[in-house]
Design an enzyme around this catalytic site. Sequence first.
Site, mmCIF file in Angstrom:
data_model
loop_
_atom_site.group_PDB
_atom_site.id
_atom_site.type_symbol
_atom_site.label_atom_id
_atom_site.label_comp_id
_atom_site.label_asym_id
_atom_site.label_seq_id
_atom_site.Cartn_x
_atom_site.Cartn_y
_atom_site.Cartn_z
ATOM 1 N N PHE A 1 -105.292 -30.098 -77.982
ATOM 2 C CA PHE A 1 -105.988 -31.288 -78.459
ATOM 3 C C PHE A 1 -105.203 -32.524 -78.024
ATOM 4 O O PHE A 1 -103.980 -32.541 -78.066
ATOM 5 C CB PHE A 1 -106.084 -31.272 -79.988
ATOM 6 C CG PHE A 1 -107.198 -30.412 -80.546
ATOM 7 C CD1 PHE A 1 -107.988 -29.642 -79.723
ATOM 8 C CD2 PHE A 1 -107.462 -30.412 -81.907
ATOM 9 C CE1 PHE A 1 -109.018 -28.865 -80.234
ATOM 10 C CE2 PHE A 1 -108.484 -29.634 -82.434
ATOM 11 C CZ PHE A 1 -109.269 -28.855 -81.603
ATOM 12 N N LYS B 1 -105.459 -14.146 -76.202
ATOM 13 C CA LYS B 1 -105.989 -14.567 -77.508
ATOM 14 C C LYS B 1 -107.141 -13.690 -77.991
ATOM 15 O O LYS B 1 -107.482 -13.721 -79.169
ATOM 16 C CB LYS B 1 -106.445 -16.029 -77.438
ATOM 17 C CG LYS B 1 -105.324 -17.029 -77.194
ATOM 18 C CD LYS B 1 -105.853 -18.451 -77.132
ATOM 19 C CE LYS B 1 -104.746 -19.457 -76.865
ATOM 20 N NZ LYS B 1 -104.262 -19.392 -75.464
ATOM 21 N N CYS C 1 -101.657 -27.204 -78.867
ATOM 22 C CA CYS C 1 -101.653 -25.833 -78.347
ATOM 23 C C CYS C 1 -100.947 -25.703 -77.005
ATOM 24 O O CYS C 1 -100.815 -24.603 -76.474
ATOM 25 C CB CYS C 1 -103.087 -25.324 -78.260
ATOM 26 S SG CYS C 1 -104.016 -25.598 -79.781
ATOM 27 N N GLU D 1 -111.837 -24.316 -67.873
ATOM 28 C CA GLU D 1 -110.621 -23.741 -67.301
ATOM 29 C C GLU D 1 -110.933 -22.918 -66.056
ATOM 30 O O GLU D 1 -110.243 -23.027 -65.038
ATOM 31 C CB GLU D 1 -109.914 -22.865 -68.342
ATOM 32 C CG GLU D 1 -108.622 -22.248 -67.823
ATOM 33 C CD GLU D 1 -107.889 -21.423 -68.856
ATOM 34 O OE1 GLU D 1 -106.731 -21.039 -68.596
ATOM 35 O OE2 GLU D 1 -108.467 -21.152 -69.932
ATOM 36 N N HIS E 1 -105.462 -17.396 -81.635
ATOM 37 C CA HIS E 1 -104.852 -18.585 -81.037
ATOM 38 C C HIS E 1 -103.667 -19.026 -81.890
ATOM 39 O O HIS E 1 -103.842 -19.544 -82.988
ATOM 40 C CB HIS E 1 -105.896 -19.689 -80.954
ATOM 41 C CG HIS E 1 -105.472 -20.887 -80.162
ATOM 42 N ND1 HIS E 1 -104.180 -21.066 -79.715
ATOM 43 C CD2 HIS E 1 -106.173 -21.977 -79.729
ATOM 44 C CE1 HIS E 1 -104.104 -22.206 -79.059
ATOM 45 N NE2 HIS E 1 -105.296 -22.765 -79.046
ATOM 46 N N HIS F 1 -105.613 -19.786 -70.798
ATOM 47 C CA HIS F 1 -105.634 -20.361 -72.144
ATOM 48 C C HIS F 1 -106.770 -19.718 -72.946
ATOM 49 O O HIS F 1 -106.559 -19.266 -74.064
ATOM 50 C CB HIS F 1 -105.819 -21.879 -72.058
ATOM 51 C CG HIS F 1 -105.715 -22.591 -73.366
ATOM 52 N ND1 HIS F 1 -104.609 -22.468 -74.196
ATOM 53 C CD2 HIS F 1 -106.575 -23.421 -74.011
ATOM 54 C CE1 HIS F 1 -104.799 -23.210 -75.276
ATOM 55 N NE2 HIS F 1 -105.983 -23.783 -75.196
#
Length: 497
Positions: free
Chosen positions: A483, A419, A248, A399, A424, A388
């Site tokens: 990830f 998002k 991502c 975050e 996403h 994010h």
Amino acid sequence: MASIVAAGTICSSSKVLLGSSNGSAASASLTQYNGLRPVENMQMASAVKKPNGFISTSAPKCRKIIKAVASPTVSAPKREKDPKKRIVITGMGLVSVFGSDIDTFYSKLLEGESGISLIDRFDASNFSVRFGGQIRDFSSKGYIDGKNDRRLDDCWRYCLVGGKKALENANLGPQVLETMDRTRIGVVVGTGMGGLTAFSNGVEALIQKGHKKITPFFIPYSITNMGSALLAIDTGLMGPNYSISTACATANYCFYAAANHIRRGEADIIVAGGTEAAIMPTGVGGFIACRALSQRNDDPKKASRPWDKDRDGFVMGEGSGVLVMESLEHAMKRGANIIAEYLGGAITCDAHHMTDPRSDGLGVSSCISKSLEDAGVSPEEVNYVNAHATSTLAGDLAEVNAIKKVFKNTSEIKMNGTKSMIGHGLGAAGGLEAIASIKAITTGWLHPTINQDNLESDVTIDTVPNVKKKHEVNVAISNSFGFGGHNSVVVFAPFSP
């Protein structure tokens, strides 16, 4: 910026659960999916009698515990002045759940409209998650010829349309490109998953009909580099060309790499961004297996809810987001319309876990600090963060904590989550969010973070809840994390000669 010191060690051996273990010996490192969905009925065993179903990711080792400590005060960073090394944005293109027009896309975001709906591309009735940010009524007319359009995986169709629209937006259509030195123009468009439909169809053909029935396009349309390759083939761009795949965080990695090619004098222009098309059975099923997705099937439009106490996972999206990045010198020579400036960026790794963020936020906070250093701006100059903010349990708070670690005073900062409306987009997320960030700069309006009904108490930064806000952006950062612990931050600002 914080420095890093070692402070002790921990000895461990991590393993990844791949298959059945007859109800025993679940690995401690994946029993909780910290920040994804907790795994029910998994217990840790004190000893593993039968290792079947496990693959060890590393030998037993001693891992250092690292933490941040304050470093001495340093002088204010200096922003790049060399027009050969200053990077400007001269074009933008996208494919999104709100269509392929930039202004329409941002208008829908400002209205707080959700693009999340029930999936109808395939029969998802037996899936525990049956919704996503599925793109409908997509048209590639005028961008891809009919024969190739029928063969291509959607991942590459989105890439070609988004990329060519970005070139058009930069006044770099086919006739103009023919007059230019195309060895000085490159393409760096990445993807997290690649041609997932092409890959799945090829495997299905192998299993059901044998290898002789596999299409010759199986490999070319599956591999992750093909988006950049096809865009270059169609446009004749012969400069640096490759794909980055960092889950991502992919698109931001591509922007960072593209800028460095231009700064080193290896190219004048790079078409950069991300593309993804994973809303298909294998993609959705795979993320269900990871326990990463929201299961709010009864109310999909309210499923993506960053920083809300009732969030239960992210919502899958898809599309592409592409920027034309160009040296200021080159842009001025050709009389390009300059939309905004890319000031800098950074990439780091948590070096911690396949899916979980570091609890201390060190990887993210150091990435933000490094991006500001690269951009030549101080934390006090930043007043907008496109976060994010995937809507996962631990990720959202990790975050925020990292942001508060870098920006000691957040009273002037506004932060939102794109998002919440489009889902996403995985490898495309950073591209779509970069465009949202740049539109915030050029319009002076921030889109809301929708579904903000019950905000986490730790979130003390203005998240632009539910309604758009007027806000003059001085410096914006856009965060993307993937990830594997991949962290990426890019910095944009209004262009000022």
